[in-house]
Scaffold this active site. Structure first.
Site, short mmCIF file in Angstrom:
data_model
loop_
_atom_site.label_atom_id
_atom_site.label_comp_id
_atom_site.label_asym_id
_atom_site.label_seq_id
_atom_site.Cartn_x
_atom_site.Cartn_y
_atom_site.Cartn_z
N HIS A 104 1.00 -1.17 0.33
CA HIS A 104 0.18 0.12 0.44
C HIS A 104 1.09 1.32 0.25
O HIS A 104 0.36 2.15 -0.98
CB HIS A 104 -1.20 -0.41 0.80
CG HIS A 104 -2.16 -0.76 1.26
ND1 HIS A 104 -1.83 -2.44 1.28
CD2 HIS A 104 -3.48 -0.06 1.27
CE1 HIS A 104 -3.38 -2.45 0.85
NE2 HIS A 104 -4.08 -1.81 0.82
N GLY A 105 1.77 1.23 -0.21
CA GLY A 105 2.83 1.91 0.52
C GLY A 105 3.76 1.92 1.28
O GLY A 105 4.35 1.51 2.10
#
Length: 466
Positions: free
Chosen positions: A321-322
């Site tokens: 996700h990041g």
């Protein structure tokens, strides 16, 4: 370009739909979709189209290489490993290199820096689609796609390119050349698109205003109650934002004859964290299950290895996700919850009344979204401390700081209401009058969305940054 923009709704979409249905030739239709998909992606980031083309070329030639070496297992495996490595390396460089370098520099107390690398939009999604094609091809689950442009169409198809759902090649393998469009599909797809647009524009954007006001506002005036309100607003925002995008993507795909799998199944109905991840972002959780969790042994191993598998999968899920530590923390948070539910907490939950199980699940999910949202550890620490150590809120200061919060508050109950399948049990329209009334409702919803788009500030989709 985003689905909830006037440019897309009044320019791009008509230019896609009208000539598509004027042409009857399947090849022409596919060429049109490919050109429009590349235009859609290059609208804001034209230089990154080259990178997507290169990643597609790697998978294409890798597939040809594996096919030509099908009678030579070692050579086929070597091509497979090289192809996978190159595709993953592309993601690592553009999404994670700065993260790794910054943390390494802190570790060795070095002031060396490297240029900041911009994150190409949608890279995580199309990388996973490429990987699913290559892996399934290696194991014989799909046939080789010998036409580069059809493979590129699968990877770049504009409805799902930017923020999913993650569509596997096996899902649309036959539909690339043999789909059958119908006006029933067009109608159903258009209605699904309007539902998704309404989720995004009417609900997500409005509850987002609450979370943004509190999290980015003066911390001295927002107490415990307001920080819980902010967490609730973000919980609703991310669901309606992302499920709204998925609805629009599925609807658009269906209009052109493609049938994508569902990506959400009312996740806030869940009564455990385990159930939540069967209902939330299904295309991602199933991807990690099939390509990481099961190859590691899944649950058919000893307890120690199973715990290892869970930690690996959810650490990677968070990191996907990041490139921030809070995403890894968020992933491990769910890993711990799932392990606890497997070993003992699940048995306790089963003995509780259903409403209490729902409260537990909603609480842990809501808390998880705080970890997910606050990328700065200072902000995260302050948010959690304020939530669990009571601090008073001055309502007069809150209202004077931003009176618009009162209007935004009206959308919280609306979000709660529509996060449950309240409309699934409605009777189907009967007769000409019933169908006409339903069509009018969808038309009015669309017009209401346009009014909100025109009058509101631009608000991008949350998952665009992943």
């Amino acid at each position: 370009m985003v689905f909830s923009s006037l440019t897309f709704l009044y320019l791009f979409l008509p230019l896609a739909v009208i000539p598509y249905f004027l042409w009857k030739n399947r090849v022409y239709r596919n060429v049109l979709l490919l050109i429009l998909s590349l235009l859609f992606y290059s609208w804001g980031e034209p230089k990154y189209v080259v990178m997507m083309l290169a990643a597609t070329a790697v998978s294409y030639f890798g597939g040809l290489g594996m096919s030509s070496l099908k009678d030579r297992p070692r050579g086929k495996k070597a091509v497979f490993v090289i192809t996978i490595s190159l595709v993953v390396l592309n993601l690592l460089v553009f999404k994670y290199l700065n993260f790794f370098w910054d943390n390494f520099s802190r570790l060795v107390s070095s002031d060396w820096t490297i240029p900041q690398i911009a994150l190409p939009i949608g890279i995580s999604f199309y990388t996973f689609q490429i990987l699913s094609y290559v892996i399934d091809l290696y194991f014989g689950r799909v046939a080789l796609q010998r036409n580069f442009f059809y493979l590129l169409l699968y990877i770049s198809f504009f409805p799902q390119l930017i923020a999913g759902p993650i569509v596997r090649y096996s899902t649309i393998e036959t539909e690339i050349l043999h789909r059958r469009e119908s006006w029933e599909d067009v109608e159903a797809g258009l209605k699904r698109f309007i539902v998704g647009l309404s989720k995004k524009v009417l609900i997500a954007n409005n509850v987002a205003a609450i979370a943004e006001m509190i999290y980015s506002g003066n911390q001295t005036i927002y107490g415990t109650a307001m920080y819980w309100l902010a967490s609730l607003a973000y919980t609703m925002q991310i669901y309606f934002d992302f499920s709204g995008y998925s609805d629009m993507a599925i609807g658009l795909g269906r209009m052109f004859g493609f049938h994508f799998l569902e990506n959400f199944n009312y996740p806030y109905l869940s009564r455990s964290a385990t159930e939540f991840w069967r209902r939330w972002h299904i295309s991602l959780s199933s991807w990690f299950r099939d390509y990481i969790y099961i190859p590691l042994g899944g649950s058919k191993v000893g307890k120690a290895k199973w715990v290892r598998n869970i930690l690996v999968v959810w650490g990677l899920t968070g990191f996907w996700h990041g490139a921030e530590w809070n995403f890894i923390l968020w992933g491990l948070y769910y890993a711990i919850l799932l392990v606890m539910e497997k070993f003992f907490l699940g048995r306790i939950l089963e003995k509780l009344p259903s409403p209490l199980r729902w409260l537990y699940a909603f609480f842990v999910v809501n808390l998880g979204w705080v970890l997910f949202n606050r990328t700065d550890f200072g902000d995260l620490s302050h948010a959690l401390h304020t939530m669990f150590v009571w601090q008073d809120t001055s309502l007069s200061l809150v209202i004077s700081a931003n009176s618009e919060i009162l209007l935004a508050l009206l959308f919280i109950p609306l979000a709660f209401f529509f996060s449950f399948p309240v409309l699934q049990t409605r009777p189907k329209p009967k007769g000409v009058v019933g169908v006409f009334v339903e069509d009018m409702v969808y038309g009015l919803l669309f017009l209401l969305c346009i009014l909100f788009i025109v009058s509101s500030v631009y608000n991008p989709f949350i998952y665009f940054r992943f």
